[in-house]
Design an enzyme around this catalytic site. Structure first.
Site, PDB file in Angstrom:
ATOM      1  N   PHE A 134       0.850  -1.199   0.000  1.00 36.90           N
ATOM      2  CA  PHE A 134       0.000   0.000   0.000  1.00 36.90           C
ATOM      3  C   PHE A 134       0.879   1.239   0.000  1.00 36.90           C
ATOM      4  CE2 PHE A 134      -2.462   3.482   1.706  1.00 36.90           C
ATOM      5  CZ  PHE A 134      -3.617   3.390   0.948  1.00 36.90           C
ATOM      6  N   ASP A 219       9.168   2.699   1.732  1.00 46.35           N
ATOM      7  CA  ASP A 219       7.989   3.442   2.194  1.00 46.35           C
ATOM      8  C   ASP A 219       7.827   3.204   3.697  1.00 46.35           C
ATOM      9  OD1 ASP A 219       5.464   4.285   2.944  1.00 46.35           O
ATOM     10  OD2 ASP A 219       4.475   3.614   1.108  1.00 46.35           O
ATOM     11  N   LYS A 248       2.525   9.713   8.199  1.00 46.71           N
ATOM     12  CA  LYS A 248       1.692   9.419   9.370  1.00 46.71           C
ATOM     13  C   LYS A 248       2.142  10.062  10.704  1.00 46.71           C
ATOM     14  CE  LYS A 248      -1.078   5.645   7.722  1.00 46.71           C
ATOM     15  NZ  LYS A 248      -0.707   5.044   6.449  1.00 46.71           N
TER      16      LYS A 248
HETATM   17  C1  LIG Z   1      -0.996   5.294   5.008  1.00 49.78           C
HETATM   18  C2  LIG Z   1       0.056   4.894   4.063  1.00 49.78           C
HETATM   19  C3  LIG Z   1       0.287   5.604   2.881  1.00 49.78           C
HETATM   20  C4  LIG Z   1      -0.601   6.746   2.429  1.00 49.78           C
HETATM   21  O1  LIG Z   1      -0.541   7.829   3.265  1.00 49.78           O
HETATM   22  P1  LIG Z   1      -1.646   9.003   3.115  1.00 49.78           P
HETATM   23  O2  LIG Z   1      -1.152  10.040   4.083  1.00 49.78           O
HETATM   24  O3  LIG Z   1      -2.955   8.414   3.476  1.00 49.78           O
HETATM   25  O4  LIG Z   1      -1.590   9.454   1.722  1.00 49.78           O
HETATM   26  C5  LIG Z   1       1.357   5.244   2.092  1.00 49.78           C
HETATM   27  N1  LIG Z   1       2.142   4.214   2.421  1.00 49.78           N
HETATM   28  C6  LIG Z   1       1.947   3.489   3.543  1.00 49.78           C
HETATM   29  C7  LIG Z   1       2.870   2.376   3.864  1.00 49.78           C
HETATM   30  C8  LIG Z   1       0.892   3.803   4.392  1.00 49.78           C
HETATM   31  O5  LIG Z   1       0.674   3.061   5.482  1.00 49.78           O
END
Ligand SMILES: *Cc1c(COP(=O)(O)O)cnc(C)c1O
Length: 394
Positions: A134, A219, A248
């Site tokens: 994700f 990420d 986050k």
């Molecule tokens: C939550 C998340 C995202 C997206 O972040 P947003 O601030 O909602 O755009 C991207 N990568 C990972 C691993 C995430 O957990």
């Protein structure tokens, strides 16, 4: 304002639980009816210091009274200071600030393509990402996200992405070609169901990148800022990425995202990339407060201990309830897989008993409490879960 006003005025993009939250303090939140909950969702791993943590509140308050926003046409000291703190505490040399995880990942994709186009021309632009990953909802990040359910109805997606099975290095060898510029990966897949990348796999991924001058983008939007018991999850592996994305928890609840890159990869020039709000004084003031707290001596050791403690509790439940198939994760990023098509009812019952959790990938209960959670609160959460599983007859 009521839930029916929401249905009338707010777009219907979220499957929401039936409460409206109105205030919080530490690990606790209250709904508009005055019911209290232990918050093990923490804004989805955002509220690392819980709700209204005084050092973060103070930083935001005093910054709001001084300068909330200014354009990136000018320098601002908070942005410089936060970039320095991130660089000094990571592999990174240079930071770009955005507003969210998706936006950080978009920028990372652009950065990798820019790097490759400077060195190798326009033929080298493909990004390898993992199935079940994700990375966000904007087009680049959405395309990188290796889950069809998020893609449906939004095509055509961005060109130039390839998906590989997570934890399968041969799949990466197969996907390799001289058109690949980057591999984008999570150290622990969060939304995908709390799946950890194995040590050997991630080390091999690093090797593949080194051998082919491919940018390794990690990420850490969910895993970063202490969540897994290290400041950044790549530090568990003993490798360094070329680029890391954060969001986050970085702003303690104030929207912020960041791209962190090694010097040789930080090839953006003025005009290549920008963000109106990115790195504004308010968001960076919150970020500085968060970084100050999370880097305090012993803080992360404590996160590790609490994570182990809670996993023991969950494993205790696993011994008693066969419906629990697996307990996994690192630090305070913990998943509990259950043998059900949908764990939603467990989540709802827990909410009724005063514990907020959520469920990822249908059957994995996710626990990402504030990092300041106490062992008493972990005990309470385990007791509530025990009650729920008992009452459901498992
Ligand atoms: C939550 C998340 C995202 C997206 O972040 P947003 O601030 O909602 O755009 C991207 N990568 C990972 C691993 C995430 O957990």
């Amino acid at each position: 304002m009521t839930i029916s006003d929401d249905k009338k005025y707010v777009m219907n993009t979220y499957g929401r639980y039936p409460i409206t939250l109105s205030k919080g303090s530490g690990t606790k939140v209250w709904d508009t009816d005055g019911n209290m909950y232990l918050d093990f969702v923490a804004g989805i791993a955002v509220n690392a210091f819980g709700h209204c943590y005084p050092p973060i509140v103070d930083a935001i308050k005093s910054q709001a009274e001084t300068l909330i926003h200014c354009s990136n046409l000018y320098w601002n000291e908070n942005q410089i200071e936060l970039a320095k703190m991130i660089a000094e505490n990571s592999f990174g040399d240079k930071v770009f600030f955005a507003n969210s995880g998706a936006e950080a990942n978009e920028g990372a994709i652009k950065l990798a393509r820019k790097y490759a186009s400077i060195k190798y021309g326009d033929k080298r632009y493909k990004i390898i990402s993992a199935k079940n990953s994700f990375h966000g909802r904007t087009f680049g990040a959405l395309t990188a996200t290796g889950q069809i359910k998020y893609h449906k109805g939004f095509g055509p997606l961005l060109e130039g992405f390839k998906y590989v099975n997570y934890n399968d290095i041969d799949d990466i060898y197969d996907a390799l070609d001289d058109d690949v510029c980057a591999i984008m990966i999570e150290i622990i897949q969060g939304e995908g169901g709390i799946h950890e990348g194995s040590l050997e796999y991630l080390k091999k991924v690093r090797e593949v990148c080194d051998e082919n001058d491919i940018i390794l983008i990690v990420d850490e939007v969910q895993t970063g800022i202490g969540r897994t018991g290290k400041l950044f999850a790549y530090q568990h592996i003993g490798i360094e990425p070329d680029v890391m994305t954060l969001a986050k928890a970085l702003g303690g609840g104030v929207p912020i995202g960041a791209i962190v890159a090694k010097e040789n990869v930080a090839v953006f020039k003025p005009g290549d990339h920008a963000s109106t709000f990115g790195g504004n004084p308010l968001a960076c003031a919150a970020g500085i407060a968060v970084m100050n707290e999370v880097t305090k001596e012993g803080f992360l050791d404590d996160v590790v201990k609490k994570g182990e403690y809670f996993k023991e509790k969950l494993n205790g439940l696993k011994d008693r309830y066969k419906v629990i198939k697996d307990v996994r994760g690192k630090g305070l990023m913990i998943g509990c897989e259950v043998d059900l098509d949908d764990a939603g009812e467990i989540v709802l019952k827990a909410l009724e008993k005063g514990l907020l959790i959520n469920c990822v990938n249908h059957n994995v209960l996710r626990f990402v409490p504030p990092l300041i959670v106490t062992t008493d609160e972990l005990d309470t959460a385990a007791i509530i879960l025990d009650d729920v599983l008992h009452e459901m007859g498992f």
